[in-house]
Motif scaffolding. Structure first.
Motif, PDB file in Angstrom:
ATOM      1  N   GLU A  31      18.835  -3.161   0.891  1.00 39.38           N
ATOM      2  CA  GLU A  31      19.623  -4.294   1.394  1.00 39.38           C
ATOM      3  C   GLU A  31      18.998  -5.634   0.998  1.00 39.38           C
ATOM      4  OE1 GLU A  31      18.794  -1.653   3.038  1.00 39.38           O
ATOM      5  OE2 GLU A  31      20.693  -0.699   3.548  1.00 39.38           O
ATOM      6  N   CYS A  32      17.624  -5.643   0.937  1.00 35.50           N
ATOM      7  CA  CYS A  32      16.973  -6.914   0.591  1.00 35.50           C
ATOM      8  C   CYS A  32      16.803  -7.076  -0.906  1.00 35.50           C
ATOM      9  CB  CYS A  32      15.590  -7.021   1.230  1.00 35.50           C
ATOM     10  SG  CYS A  32      15.369  -6.112   2.738  1.00 35.50           S
ATOM     11  N   ALA A  33      17.036  -5.984  -1.676  1.00 35.14           N
ATOM     12  CA  ALA A  33      16.787  -5.976  -3.129  1.00 35.14           C
ATOM     13  C   ALA A  33      15.345  -6.382  -3.436  1.00 35.14           C
ATOM     14  CB  ALA A  33      17.784  -6.868  -3.855  1.00 35.14           C
ATOM     15  N   ASN A  34      14.411  -5.844  -2.625  1.00 31.87           N
ATOM     16  CA  ASN A  34      12.984  -6.126  -2.794  1.00 31.87           C
ATOM     17  C   ASN A  34      12.249  -4.858  -3.181  1.00 31.87           C
ATOM     18  OD1 ASN A  34      12.625  -8.743  -2.317  1.00 31.87           O
ATOM     19  ND2 ASN A  34      12.101  -8.551  -0.144  1.00 31.87           N
ATOM     20  N   GLY A  35      11.166  -4.986  -3.888  1.00 26.60           N
ATOM     21  CA  GLY A  35      10.352  -3.811  -4.197  1.00 26.60           C
ATOM     22  C   GLY A  35       8.889  -4.164  -4.272  1.00 26.60           C
ATOM     23  N   THR A  36       8.031  -3.185  -4.047  1.00 26.84           N
ATOM     24  CA  THR A  36       6.588  -3.387  -4.193  1.00 26.84           C
ATOM     25  C   THR A  36       5.939  -2.030  -4.431  1.00 26.84           C
ATOM     26  OG1 THR A  36       4.640  -4.424  -3.247  1.00 26.84           O
ATOM     27  CG2 THR A  36       6.020  -3.196  -1.728  1.00 26.84           C
ATOM     28  N   PRO A  81      -1.271 -13.546  -0.769  1.00 21.26           N
ATOM     29  CA  PRO A  81      -0.942 -14.732   0.023  1.00 21.26           C
ATOM     30  C   PRO A  81       0.433 -14.660   0.652  1.00 21.26           C
ATOM     31  CG  PRO A  81      -0.882 -15.242  -2.314  1.00 21.26           C
ATOM     32  CD  PRO A  81      -1.421 -13.863  -2.192  1.00 21.26           C
ATOM     33  N   ARG A  82       1.353 -13.945  -0.007  1.00 18.57           N
ATOM     34  CA  ARG A  82       2.693 -13.766   0.546  1.00 18.57           C
ATOM     35  C   ARG A  82       3.258 -12.476  -0.006  1.00 18.57           C
ATOM     36  NH1 ARG A  82       2.024 -17.916  -2.672  1.00 18.57           N
ATOM     37  NH2 ARG A  82       1.712 -19.256  -0.888  1.00 18.57           N
ATOM     38  N   HIS A  83       4.409 -12.072   0.536  1.00 15.80           N
ATOM     39  CA  HIS A  83       4.920 -10.740   0.236  1.00 15.80           C
ATOM     40  C   HIS A  83       5.204 -10.536  -1.247  1.00 15.80           C
ATOM     41  CE1 HIS A  83       8.705 -12.964   0.317  1.00 15.80           C
ATOM     42  NE2 HIS A  83       9.164 -12.022  -0.468  1.00 15.80           N
ATOM     43  N   ASN A  84       5.510 -11.578  -1.946  1.00 18.36           N
ATOM     44  CA  ASN A  84       5.924 -11.425  -3.347  1.00 18.36           C
ATOM     45  C   ASN A  84       4.853 -11.869  -4.328  1.00 18.36           C
ATOM     46  OD1 ASN A  84       6.095 -14.047  -2.585  1.00 18.36           O
ATOM     47  ND2 ASN A  84       7.955 -14.503  -3.734  1.00 18.36           N
ATOM     48  N   GLN A  85       3.631 -11.956  -3.840  1.00 16.12           N
ATOM     49  CA  GLN A  85       2.569 -12.417  -4.726  1.00 16.12           C
ATOM     50  C   GLN A  85       1.271 -11.672  -4.452  1.00 16.12           C
ATOM     51  OE1 GLN A  85       1.470 -16.530  -4.325  1.00 16.12           O
ATOM     52  NE2 GLN A  85       0.508 -16.581  -6.345  1.00 16.12           N
ATOM     53  N   ALA A 109      -6.045 -12.628 -12.034  1.00 14.77           N
ATOM     54  CA  ALA A 109      -4.691 -12.159 -12.345  1.00 14.77           C
ATOM     55  C   ALA A 109      -3.756 -12.532 -11.209  1.00 14.77           C
ATOM     56  CB  ALA A 109      -4.692 -10.647 -12.542  1.00 14.77           C
ATOM     57  N   ASN A 110      -2.545 -12.817 -11.576  1.00 12.25           N
ATOM     58  CA  ASN A 110      -1.552 -13.211 -10.579  1.00 12.25           C
ATOM     59  C   ASN A 110      -0.264 -12.446 -10.834  1.00 12.25           C
ATOM     60  OD1 ASN A 110      -0.395 -14.708  -8.478  1.00 12.25           O
ATOM     61  ND2 ASN A 110       0.539 -16.114  -9.951  1.00 12.25           N
ATOM     62  N   ASP A 111       0.204 -11.747  -9.815  1.00  8.29           N
ATOM     63  CA  ASP A 111       1.406 -10.918  -9.922  1.00  8.29           C
ATOM     64  C   ASP A 111       2.451 -11.538  -9.000  1.00  8.29           C
ATOM     65  OD1 ASP A 111       3.332  -8.927  -9.610  1.00  8.29           O
ATOM     66  OD2 ASP A 111       1.859  -7.336  -9.924  1.00  8.29           O
ATOM     67  N   TYR A 112       3.538 -11.987  -9.571  1.00  2.50           N
ATOM     68  CA  TYR A 112       4.471 -12.774  -8.771  1.00  2.50           C
ATOM     69  C   TYR A 112       5.918 -12.382  -9.047  1.00  2.50           C
ATOM     70  CZ  TYR A 112       6.474 -16.762  -6.405  1.00  2.50           C
ATOM     71  OH  TYR A 112       7.179 -17.532  -5.550  1.00  2.50           O
ATOM     72  N   GLU A 113       6.707 -12.289  -7.988  1.00  2.27           N
ATOM     73  CA  GLU A 113       8.127 -11.965  -8.138  1.00  2.27           C
ATOM     74  C   GLU A 113       8.976 -13.121  -7.646  1.00  2.27           C
ATOM     75  OE1 GLU A 113       7.759  -7.345  -6.946  1.00  2.27           O
ATOM     76  OE2 GLU A 113       9.716  -8.289  -6.642  1.00  2.27           O
ATOM     77  N   ILE A 114      10.011 -13.431  -8.381  1.00  2.00           N
ATOM     78  CA  ILE A 114      10.915 -14.509  -7.977  1.00  2.00           C
ATOM     79  C   ILE A 114      12.301 -13.923  -7.786  1.00  2.00           C
ATOM     80  CG2 ILE A 114      11.904 -16.742  -8.617  1.00  2.00           C
ATOM     81  CD1 ILE A 114       9.453 -17.042 -10.522  1.00  2.00           C
ATOM     82  N   LYS A 115      12.769 -13.992  -6.579  1.00  2.00           N
ATOM     83  CA  LYS A 115      14.137 -13.575  -6.257  1.00  2.00           C
ATOM     84  C   LYS A 115      14.434 -12.138  -6.709  1.00  2.00           C
ATOM     85  CE  LYS A 115      15.599 -17.563  -4.628  1.00  2.00           C
ATOM     86  NZ  LYS A 115      15.928 -17.709  -3.204  1.00  2.00           N
ATOM     87  N   ASP A 116      13.437 -11.325  -6.760  1.00  2.00           N
ATOM     88  CA  ASP A 116      13.600  -9.898  -7.097  1.00  2.00           C
ATOM     89  C   ASP A 116      14.250  -9.660  -8.450  1.00  2.00           C
ATOM     90  OD1 ASP A 116      12.585  -9.251  -4.565  1.00  2.00           O
ATOM     91  OD2 ASP A 116      14.556  -9.769  -3.738  1.00  2.00           O
TER      92      ASP A 116
END
Lengths: 774, 278
Positions: free
Chosen positions: A46-51, A398-402, A447-454
């Motif tokens: 529903e959120c179109a999120n993944g990790t 630092p946050r859910h998408n990073q 290293a930095n792993d970052y997602e923007i708007k899934d």
């Protein structure tokens, strides 16, 4: 200057802010033994999120708790699981258990979803295998092998018939960083490369990077193969093992303190030497062969895992393995032994739910000894590489998408190159030679792993590495960046650029994986190798069952090493003088169609590639030439069919266009200067590796029957290797017939004819193996 | 037990059988480009002569009828050219000669002798149009300082001393022959770089290869670098046929102008000693 954009990118992406929904946190474990599972895919529909889970099985994913959401947990080799989080739920900290996969229709439905997760993942040029995948595919003499299974994936070539050495996207065998529980292993082969050092019984997962290397890996320029062993069960005593045609293994795992500390020990040994003893005792093998050579190898794995507290976990890993080949004759003995020993202590500490530290202290050694005795004299020829190291990796979310990772790594190497010792048994003659350089390698990365708007996923980083020996210091800056973009629910595109640097080199002229191959450090004469790779690709979800992947790559290889023309390599005291340096290019395209669900699963992988090397002083006038592993076409077809819970059938077909080799094309009589009356026939060689070997193809099959009993499960695997008995080339050699004089002796200066003959190694070869676990 | 023995033994037998070499080659060799081979060793006191041959396909059967060191079937005729000695031109003539057991198919008339440091140049044009050039210089003679013999029981070993006296690297080829009755045997054949000498001094020693009555012929050829490299490339290609730890390679010669022509055009000087062991 070139580095600034990368650093800027890393820094810019650090402070990017994501959405501020609530986070769902938790741990994913194996249901049978409670061990945490790394790299489990977690997806919220529903959120179109993944990790993914980290190395301790932990995850955090943002969800909107104003609505009910479904969270899907998928992991290769395990049943996927879906849970429902109802709206307004307060407890957002979960422990999820996944069960190991058994081939049934039900789990097939579940794995459909994992295809979608793969579509969304940012990985480019990586392959992952589970222990089950490795075990169930057909193999030589029934010995399953992780490196051989990787050879069935596109872009990953085998060296020669039956060889475990991997040639990845134009790289050579020594350009692969092979890690066992994070520790480098310097010769991952047994039995001259027919089997790898990795005992499948203790493997948890294996991941291979062909491109898009994360910044925490370095030291080799072509690939990273990260193999993890599984921890022991901390709930009860379990045992597993198997007996095959050439080896047997046994694994025992037990809790030392229930739910807290577990121990796993595993051993594997070949029994060919016992069998040859039986043959010698029961059959007349004739006078010409005084004794069948005695060969065996063994390896031993050890893992102690302890959950010291909620925030601390300790792991002690150990591995030792050795091959021993011996022939004993009246006046001449040969005894060759080689092997690796590894050990590590790993401490995981959780400062907060968002900050973790991994600290590792490790030891790794590879050595070989070639002992010869001729009459009263002993000759010992050998080499050794010893690496002691430590590293710290800090992970911050630092946050859910990073996810931000920083780390440092330090290694001390001691080399013992080309040791030659000669002594008389009476002690009068003693001689030794060789070099013993000591060097240090260090690295730091961010290293930095970052997602923007899934939809947009970017992984960026940079690695600083250095290498210090007595007289030289080398430093390198290695930018890494990868990105993926999800176009729609069925289609994503990906791209990556990486630079890698390699400071130690393995020299070999055989093309085989021989234990006599020698590791050599960079010095004033040998510059570090480095590679730049650009790759692009796309994933397309054809339907619920099929995923199609296509990748294109170009890799430049600098400071490559070749042996000079006319050099003698074996037992050479000054190898530096034998090398010449140049560069190379590798480019190609890889197509991969995979079906991971249904009764029939498998894949088709095809690679079209070209590799070239050139600008070497003294070789072909600096022109480009193909290396031996320049294989234009490579095809693998893998299929497994599960009839039911008890019976399954697997088959693989491989095709590779011929590798390259170097053979003389002409000859002439050499009359030479006055005073010497002979005219030997001199072979004339054209450019290096200008001859193609015949194409390689082979079909293997195996059938598995599983038994589920009260005392435990067991299975019988019956297989056939090279089903249609293809005589594939192992190597070619020159065969010259000479004139026989009136005394019946060959006159080596009067050849009658010369031909080129092929040695084929494996004909149709049946196999059998019995495995058990309880 | 019998069952287990069979399931283990049968595959091992398959494995054993499979390790036998397969049949003849299944591979396609690249198309052979025939090359011309020039061999020319010029020495003071001798008139210049050349052997010009061509290569054959490596796997082509040999002519058994011409096995007795007869390379006449490989000789190339119809080459024209000139030898320049210190700039003075002399015609290269297509004329066969057998001299001290060697065969030559080109000679230069009107040149009786060469002198130390003479500059030699060669121009050749082949019937198929290739034009090549080569240059050499007569090197300075390195004399034998002395020869001694070690004795152990009834056997003798040869020890020879030489001195490299130039600042630039000099090269020699040491040849040691043993004449016993009507048989002559090569004992040592070593091309050596003066860079390996100890302050210019170099010693060559043999095993205890000689006995009373043997004639020992010790020769030191003063050679140029081009010949040192050429000889090593030939030797290593011969070695690579049988030794897997030797890298082969392309023949290193000093004939330039066409990749269809390989070989050597070089000058050398010889110092020798003949001793009868008493």
């Amino acid at each position: 200057m070139k580095l600034y954009p990368v650093i800027l990118l890393v820094l810019l992406t650090l402070p990017l802010m994501g959405q501020t929904e609530k986070s769902l946190k938790g741990v994913v474990k194996d249901a049978s033994n409670e061990k945490p599972l790394e790299a489990v895919s977690i997806f919220c529909k529903e959120c179109a999120n993944g990790t993914y889970t980290d190395s301790l099985g932990r995850f955090e994913i943002p969800i909107n708790n104003q609505i009910s959401v479904h969270i899907k947990f998928s992991y290769v080799g395990y049943k996927s699981r879906s849970i429902l989080i109802k709206e307004g739920t307060d407890n957002l900290n979960l422990t999820i258990s996944l069960q190991e996969e058994v081939s049934t229709l039900k789990e097939v439905v579940v794995t459909n979803d994992s295809e979608k997760d793969r579509l969304l993942a940012a990985d480019l040029g990586s392959e992952q295998l589970s222990a089950n995948e490795i075990k169930e595919l057909p193999s030589i003499l029934g010995e399953s092998d992780v490196l051989k299974t990787f050879q069935l994936k596109p872009g990953i070539l085998s060296g020669s018939e039956g060889n475990s050495t991997l040639f990845i996207r134009g790289g050579k065998g020594d350009q692969n960083l092979v890690l066992l529980d994070g520790i480098p292993i310097y010769n991952p082969n047994h039995l001259l490369g027919f089997l790898s050092t990795f005992n499948s019984s203790v493997l948890q997962s294996a991941k291979l990077y062909k491109a898009g290397f994360p910044s925490n890996y370095g030291g080799r320029i072509s690939s990273v193969i990260d193999i993890k062993t599984r921890p022991g069960n901390d709930k009860g005593i379990h045992a597993s093992g198997g007996v095959g045609l050439i080896s047997a293994d046994l694994t025992i795992e037990a809790p030392l303190k229930k739910n807290h500390t577990s121990l796993l020990i595993s051993g594997r040994r070949t029994h060919i030497d016992y069998l040859s003893g039986v043959i010698e005792d029961n059959f007349d093998i004739g006078n010409s062969l005084q004794e069948i050579p005695d060969y065996h190898f063994y390896d031993f794995n050890f893992k102690l895992k302890s959950q010291l507290s909620d925030n601390d976990r300790l792991e002690v890993n150990g591995y030792t393995g050795r091959d021993d080949f011996k022939t004993l004759y009246e006046v001449h003995d040969i005894d060759v032994d080689w092997g690796n020993s590894l050990g590590s202590l790993i401490w995981n500490h959780k400062f907060t739910d968002r900050l973790f530290l991994n600290t590792t202290v490790s030891y790794s050694e590879f050595s070989h000894n070639l002992n010869n005795r001729i009459d009263e004299f002993d000759f010992v020829l050998g080499s050794k590489i010893l690496n002691t190291g430590s590293k710290m990796d800090l992970t911050y979310q630092p946050r859910h998408n990073q996810l931000v990772k920083v780390g440092v790594n330090y290694s001390m190497y001691k080399f013992d190159i080309g040791r030659l010792q000669v002594d008389n048994q009476g002690g009068e003659v003693e001689f030794s030679s060789g070099e013993k350089p000591q060097v240090q390698e260090l690295a730091a990365y961010i290293a930095n792993d970052y997602e923007i708007k899934d939809r947009f996923h970017i992984v960026s980083g940079v690695r600083f590495s250095g290498f210090i020996n007595k007289t030289n210091r080398f430093f390198s800056i290695e930018p890494r960046i990868g990105a993926s973009f999800v176009v729609n629910t069925n289609f994503s595109i990906k791209s990556a650029y990486t630079r890698m640097t390699q400071y130690i080199h393995q020299v070999s002229n055989s093309g085989l994986s021989l234990p006599t191959d020698i590791w050599y450090p960079s010095n004033e004469n040998i510059a570090p190798q480095y590679s730049d790779q650009i790759s692009v690709g796309w994933n397309y979800q054809l339907n619920d069952q099929f995923l199609l992947t296509h990748e294109l790559y170009y890799k430049s290889l600098e400071n490559q090493i070749e042996f000079k023309n006319h050099s003698i390599i074996f037992a050479s005291n000054q190898l530096d003088d034998k090398f010449t340096f140049g560069r190379g290019d590798a480019f190609g395209t890889e197509l991969y169609l995979e079906k991971r669900s249904g009764k029939l699963t498998g894949w088709i992988g095809y690679t079209l590639a070209k590799v070239q090397r050139g600008k070497f002083d003294g070789i072909s006038g600096g022109n480009y030439f193909p290396p031996r592993h320049d294989r234009r076409h490579d095809l693998s077809i893998v299929a497994s069919f599960a009839f039911n819970k008890k019976w399954s059938l697997s088959s693989t077909f491989v095709f590779g266009s011929g590798d390259k080799t170097w053979l003389p094309t002409g000859r002439f009589h050499f009359q030479d200067m006055p005073g010497k009356n002979s005219t030997p026939v001199v072979p004339v060689y054209e450019d290096r590796n200008s001859v193609s070997l015949p194409d390689y193809h082979r079909l293997d099959a195996s059938i598995v029957r599983k038994f589920f009993t009260e005392w435990g499960d067991h299975e019988i695997i019956v297989g056939v290797y090279n089903a249609y008995n293809r005589k594939n080339p192992y190597f070619l050699y020159l065969d010259t017939q000479y004139h026989i004089d009136e005394n019946g002796k060959e006159n080596k200066e009067l050849p009658v004819n010369s031909s080129i003959k092929q040695v084929s190694l494996f004909p149709i070869l049946p196999s059998f193996r019995w495995n058990f676990k309880f | 037990m019998r069952f287990i023995f069979r399931i283990i033994f049968i595959p091992i037998c398959f494995f054993g059988i499979s390790c036998e070499p397969g049949d003849g080659a299944l591979i396609d060799l690249p198309e052979l480009k025939t090359k011309y081979v020039v061999e020319s060793y010029l020495m003071p006191g001798e008139s210049p002569r050349f052997l010009i041959t061509h290569t054959d396909g490596f796997i082509k059967d040999y002519d058994i009828n011409s096995q007795d060191n007869d390379i006449s079937t490989e000789m190339v005729e119809g080459v024209v050219g000139a030898l320049y000695i210190n700039g003075e031109s002399h015609e290269v003539v297509n004329k066969h000669l057998e001299y001290e057991g060697k065969f030559y198919n080109y000679q230069v008339s009107g040149v009786d002798s060469l002198g130390q440091n003479d500059v030699l140049e060669l121009e050749l044009t082949f019937p198929t149009g290739e034009k090549v050039y080569s240059k050499s210089r007569v090197p300075e003679l390195i004399e034998i300082d002395s020869i001694a013999f070690n004795k152990s029981e009834n056997r003798y070993g040869d020890v020879l001393y030489i001195t490299f006296d130039k600042p630039e690297t000099q090269y020699v080829r040491r040849i040691l022959l043993r004449v016993r009755g009507k048989y002559t045997q090569l004992i040592q054949d070593l091309p050596v770089s003066g860079s390996l000498s100890n302050n210019g001094k170099m010693v060559f020693g043999s095993e205890m290869d000689f006995r009373r009555g043997d004639t020992v012929i010790s020769r030191i050829y003063s050679i140029n670098k081009e010949y040192y490299d050429y000889y090593n490339s030939i030797f290593m290609n011969l070695q690579s046929n049988t030794n897997p730890f030797v890298q082969p390679g392309q023949i290193s010669g000093n004939i330039v102008g066409s990749d269809k022509v390989v070989g050597i055009f070089t000058a050398m000087q010889m110092a020798d000693s003949l001793v009868v062991v008493k």
